[in-house]
Each structure stands twice: as C-alpha cells, then as structure tokens.
Design an enzyme around this catalytic site. Sequence first.
Site, mmCIF file in Angstrom:
data_model
loop_
_atom_site.group_PDB
_atom_site.id
_atom_site.type_symbol
_atom_site.label_atom_id
_atom_site.label_comp_id
_atom_site.label_asym_id
_atom_site.label_seq_id
_atom_site.Cartn_x
_atom_site.Cartn_y
_atom_site.Cartn_z
ATOM 1 N N CYS A 148 1.021 -1.429 0.149
ATOM 2 C CA CYS A 148 0.167 -0.001 -0.048
ATOM 3 C C CYS A 148 1.299 1.469 0.218
ATOM 4 O O CYS A 148 1.897 0.985 0.485
ATOM 5 C CB CYS A 148 -1.343 0.153 1.113
ATOM 6 S SG CYS A 148 -1.670 1.565 1.214
ATOM 7 N N CYS A 171 0.382 4.457 6.449
ATOM 8 C CA CYS A 171 0.192 4.450 8.021
ATOM 9 C C CYS A 171 1.254 4.240 9.351
ATOM 10 O O CYS A 171 1.301 2.191 8.530
ATOM 11 C CB CYS A 171 -1.352 3.926 8.232
ATOM 12 S SG CYS A 171 -2.437 4.668 6.833
ATOM 13 N N CYS A 229 0.173 -0.022 10.042
ATOM 14 C CA CYS A 229 -0.346 -1.003 8.840
ATOM 15 C C CYS A 229 1.193 -1.560 8.537
ATOM 16 O O CYS A 229 2.361 -1.149 7.821
ATOM 17 C CB CYS A 229 -0.567 -0.454 8.121
ATOM 18 S SG CYS A 229 -1.873 -1.836 6.970
ATOM 19 N N CYS A 281 -16.499 -8.578 6.342
ATOM 20 C CA CYS A 281 -16.001 -7.559 5.820
ATOM 21 C C CYS A 281 -14.536 -7.387 5.217
ATOM 22 O O CYS A 281 -14.169 -8.110 5.262
ATOM 23 C CB CYS A 281 -14.877 -6.624 6.893
ATOM 24 S SG CYS A 281 -16.347 -6.501 7.795
ATOM 25 N N CYS A 294 -19.165 -5.428 4.074
ATOM 26 C CA CYS A 294 -18.706 -4.478 4.088
ATOM 27 C C CYS A 294 -17.556 -4.704 3.150
ATOM 28 O O CYS A 294 -16.231 -6.222 2.822
ATOM 29 C CB CYS A 294 -18.353 -4.879 5.732
ATOM 30 S SG CYS A 294 -17.668 -3.536 6.425
ATOM 31 N N CYS A 320 -19.134 2.335 8.882
ATOM 32 C CA CYS A 320 -18.491 1.943 9.886
ATOM 33 C C CYS A 320 -17.290 2.944 10.009
ATOM 34 O O CYS A 320 -17.005 3.034 9.206
ATOM 35 C CB CYS A 320 -18.291 0.878 9.831
ATOM 36 S SG CYS A 320 -17.169 0.169 10.689
ATOM 37 N N ARG A 380 -17.577 -2.670 17.969
ATOM 38 C CA ARG A 380 -16.910 -3.605 17.359
ATOM 39 C C ARG A 380 -15.598 -3.122 18.979
ATOM 40 O O ARG A 380 -14.565 -2.199 18.506
ATOM 41 C CB ARG A 380 -16.508 -3.981 15.518
ATOM 42 C CG ARG A 380 -15.811 -4.773 16.486
ATOM 43 C CD ARG A 380 -16.327 -5.451 15.059
ATOM 44 N NE ARG A 380 -17.040 -4.873 14.313
ATOM 45 C CZ ARG A 380 -17.474 -4.249 13.387
ATOM 46 N NH1 ARG A 380 -16.644 -3.764 12.371
ATOM 47 N NH2 ARG A 380 -18.663 -4.510 12.745
HETATM 48 N N1 SAM Z 1 -6.070 0.627 3.207
HETATM 49 C C1 SAM Z 1 -8.003 0.737 4.012
HETATM 50 C C2 SAM Z 1 -8.111 1.760 4.938
HETATM 51 O O1 SAM Z 1 -7.015 1.794 5.366
HETATM 52 O O2 SAM Z 1 -8.823 2.426 4.835
HETATM 53 C C3 SAM Z 1 -8.339 -0.168 4.458
HETATM 54 C C4 SAM Z 1 -7.713 -1.246 5.580
HETATM 55 S S1 SAM Z 1 -6.757 -1.279 6.964
HETATM 56 C C5 SAM Z 1 -6.129 -2.137 7.652
HETATM 57 C C6 SAM Z 1 -8.603 -0.836 7.984
HETATM 58 C C7 SAM Z 1 -8.271 -0.747 9.731
HETATM 59 O O3 SAM Z 1 -7.829 -1.947 10.255
HETATM 60 C C8 SAM Z 1 -7.206 0.606 9.898
HETATM 61 O O4 SAM Z 1 -7.722 2.208 10.187
HETATM 62 C C9 SAM Z 1 -6.821 1.079 11.639
HETATM 63 O O5 SAM Z 1 -7.515 1.136 12.406
HETATM 64 C C10 SAM Z 1 -6.781 -0.781 12.070
HETATM 65 N N2 SAM Z 1 -5.267 -1.071 11.788
HETATM 66 C C11 SAM Z 1 -4.757 -1.326 10.814
HETATM 67 N N3 SAM Z 1 -3.469 -1.813 11.310
HETATM 68 C C12 SAM Z 1 -3.403 -2.188 12.805
HETATM 69 C C13 SAM Z 1 -2.982 -2.477 13.982
HETATM 70 N N4 SAM Z 1 -1.934 -2.657 13.697
HETATM 71 N N5 SAM Z 1 -3.308 -2.409 14.837
HETATM 72 C C14 SAM Z 1 -4.541 -2.541 15.172
HETATM 73 N N6 SAM Z 1 -5.861 -1.651 14.069
HETATM 74 C C15 SAM Z 1 -5.143 -1.927 13.397
HETATM 75 FE FE1 SF4 Z 2 -2.918 1.239 2.957
HETATM 76 FE FE2 SF4 Z 2 -2.523 0.127 6.136
HETATM 77 FE FE3 SF4 Z 2 -3.090 2.798 5.780
HETATM 78 FE FE4 SF4 Z 2 -5.542 1.242 4.973
HETATM 79 S S1 SF4 Z 2 -3.596 1.041 7.036
HETATM 80 S S2 SF4 Z 2 -4.216 2.783 4.196
HETATM 81 S S3 SF4 Z 2 -3.961 -1.065 3.906
HETATM 82 S S4 SF4 Z 2 -1.016 1.246 5.066
#
Ligand code: SAM
Ligand code: SF4
Length: 337
Positions: free
Chosen positions: A58, A62, A65, A102, A133, A193, A271
């Site tokens: 990606c 973030c 992530c 989801c 979802c 959501c 949730r």
């Molecule tokens: N890429 C899309 C986005 O960011 O909108 C969807 C997938 S993203 C993985 C969805 C959510 O998962 C993130 O907004 C975050 O809140 C949660 N998430 C991701 N990595 C995480 C982690 N290591 N621990 C807890 N929550 C996490």
């Molecule tokens: Fe990409 Fe992960 Fe951020 Fe979602 S949370 S936009 S998958 S880097």
Amino acid sequence: MQNSGAEPRSDWTRAEIAALFDLPFGDLMFLAQATHRAHHTANEVQLCTLLSIKTGGCPEDCGYCSQSAKADTALKAEKLMDVAAVLASAAEARAAGSQRFCMGAAWRNPKDRDLPALVEMIEGVRALGMESCMTLGMLTGDQARALAAAGLDYYNHNIDTSPENYGNVITTRTFQDRLDTLEEVRAAGINVCCGGIVGMGETRDDRVGFIHALATLAHHPESVPINSLIPIKGTVLGDMLADTPLARIDEIEFVRTVAAARITMPRSMVRLSAGRESMSDAGQALAFMAGANSIFTGDRLLTTANAGDSRDAALFGQLGLAPLIGDEPMRALAAAE
Ligand code: SAM
Ligand code: SF4
Ligand code: DTB
C-alpha cells in the site's frame, strides 16, 4: 440519559467527553451499561469476519500498518483475490456463524477497473445471506454510488485518532480526506463503519478528541470499531512501542474508551476489534460490560492473528453471551437451518 426514541446527540463537547473518561471506573461502567441496555439487547454480540482481499504494497504510510510499502515487514504484495476464492471464504465464515463479511484491500483508493470484481464480491456475499462490508481506502462519489448500487451494506473507513494526532500517525493523507470519503459513503446511502485505534502512544486527550470527532458527526457511524494497537515489528509504531513497552495502553484505559463510545453513540454497534488476541479474558469481559457488542471472529484479522473461534466460544459460554442474529433475512435463514 437519552432514551431509545430520542435522536442521539451530535453536540457533545470535548469537556463532556473528558469528564466521562475521568469518572470513577464503576460510575463509568454503570452509565455505559445503562445506556447499552436502553438501546440494545443485553448479552448479544454481533459476529463479523474479515478477509484481506488485496494484501500489502500500500502506498500510504500509516504508522501502525504491516501493509504499508514503507513498513519493513516480510509481507509480500499480492493482487486482488479471485471472486470465487473470496466467496468460498465468506461461505466458510457464514457456516461458522458469522453475520457480516468484511473485505479489506491495501489500497490508497480502488481503481475503476477493479469495480466489476468488487461488485461481484458484494453480490455473492449478499446472496449467502450475509451483510457485506468493504474497506478499500478513499472513494470518489461515483465509486461510492457504484458500490451502493451493488448492494454494499457497510463501508469501513476509520478516522483512527484525534484530528491533532493524525499527522503523527499518517502523513500521506489528511484527517479531512477521511471525512470527505465518509461523506461520499453516507451520501450514497451506505452504512458507515468508522472508528480507530488506541494504544498508539497517544495521550488521554487524543482519545477524548477521537471519540469527540466520531460523536459529533451529524449522523453517528452505525458501526464503531475500537482497535487496540497490535504492535507489528517493522512498522513505525510497532518498533517504537517495542522500545518503550510502558507506552502500551492498559486494559482499563482501553475499556474507558469503549465506554465513552457507547455512552456518546448509544445506537451504534461498538466493535471490540483488533487486539483481542493479546487481551485477557477479564479485559474482554469488561469491554463487553462497557457496551462493546460486536467482534471479529476467526483465527485471522487481515494480516495478524485473532483470538480464534474456540477461545471465543469458551468466553461466550463463561460470560453468558450469545451471537446476535441481525436483520430479518438472517433470522429467517437461521430458522430454516
Ligand atoms: N486500506 C484501508 C484503509 O486504511 O482505510 C483499509 C484497511 S486498514 C488495515 C483498516 C483499519 O485497520 C485501519 O484504519 C486501522 O484502524 C486498523 N489497523 C490496521 N493495522 C492495525 C494494527 N496493527 N493494530 C490495530 N489496528 C490496526
Ligand atoms: Fe494502506 Fe494499511 Fe494505511 Fe490501509 S491502513 S491505507 S492498508 S497502509
Ligand atoms: C478495523 O477497524 N479493524 C479491522 C477492520 N477495521 C478492517 C482491521 C484490523 C487489522 C489489524 C491488523 C492486521 O491484521 O493487519
């Protein structure tokens, strides 16, 4: 307190929410339980299942992530999964009792050429009698309307933290970008959501600001996922917290955040999302008492482990919790089996 007939408030002040967080724990839990019981059936928990339909690579940064191309994780970037494989996974989740499927993609935004496959996935999940979802990153109005026309029930798009803390966690997009997509989703008629993560080293004031940003949306999200950070090696936040373990959030503070979500957004499904795997059973029990009424089931979230069905079944038995069977079609399906 609001009763179930009144429109939920969207005029919460930060001071009011800070005062909730500051309550003696027993008082906060009492208020959260009373609110919960005025708006939801006690002891019922919604079961949702996640699938990563497009993993890794990606372009967003973030800090939490594993799927960010900037993270130093072993995860290899994959292509969008085949529709048939996605639907086989949804059927498995349904057989295990899940109500909502989801589908998550590691994209900044979907490309229009991906839409036909996404539409087939939505239609297939709904044909199984499950709620659909998706979480695909930012959407244009046209994309949101195309997903809505396919029957998408929910779109997950988290604000993740307070507006002030957002830039410390993600730099490749803004808090306002998130709100813009949420508006497109809402305008297209898809249920929202939206939640975030606690335990990223943020302050109490950031947690207050996070709940405040959600609770002052003109229309509260129908689902509010509260994730506890899973510190993943190779991500900015995972590595930072590995060096300063004391920065990890304690379960009581996590539960306070859940309670504040329940009290300020009384009708929403709250949730208990990522982080259950490393949470104690007692911590999870407190989160349910604080008004959490939805979980992710199964052994996996997107790229990390989840608590798993056998541990969940044991916990549900111990706590006297039952799976919530949602809307009428789901009740009819359950009755027919
Ligand atoms: N890429 C899309 C986005 O960011 O909108 C969807 C997938 S993203 C993985 C969805 C959510 O998962 C993130 O907004 C975050 O809140 C949660 N998430 C991701 N990595 C995480 C982690 N290591 N621990 C807890 N929550 C996490
Ligand atoms: Fe990409 Fe992960 Fe951020 Fe979602 S949370 S936009 S998958 S880097
Ligand atoms: C949400 O708030 N939590 C889910 C879902 N929305 C998409 C994702 C949790 C991901 C946890 C880390 C992982 O498994 O990669």
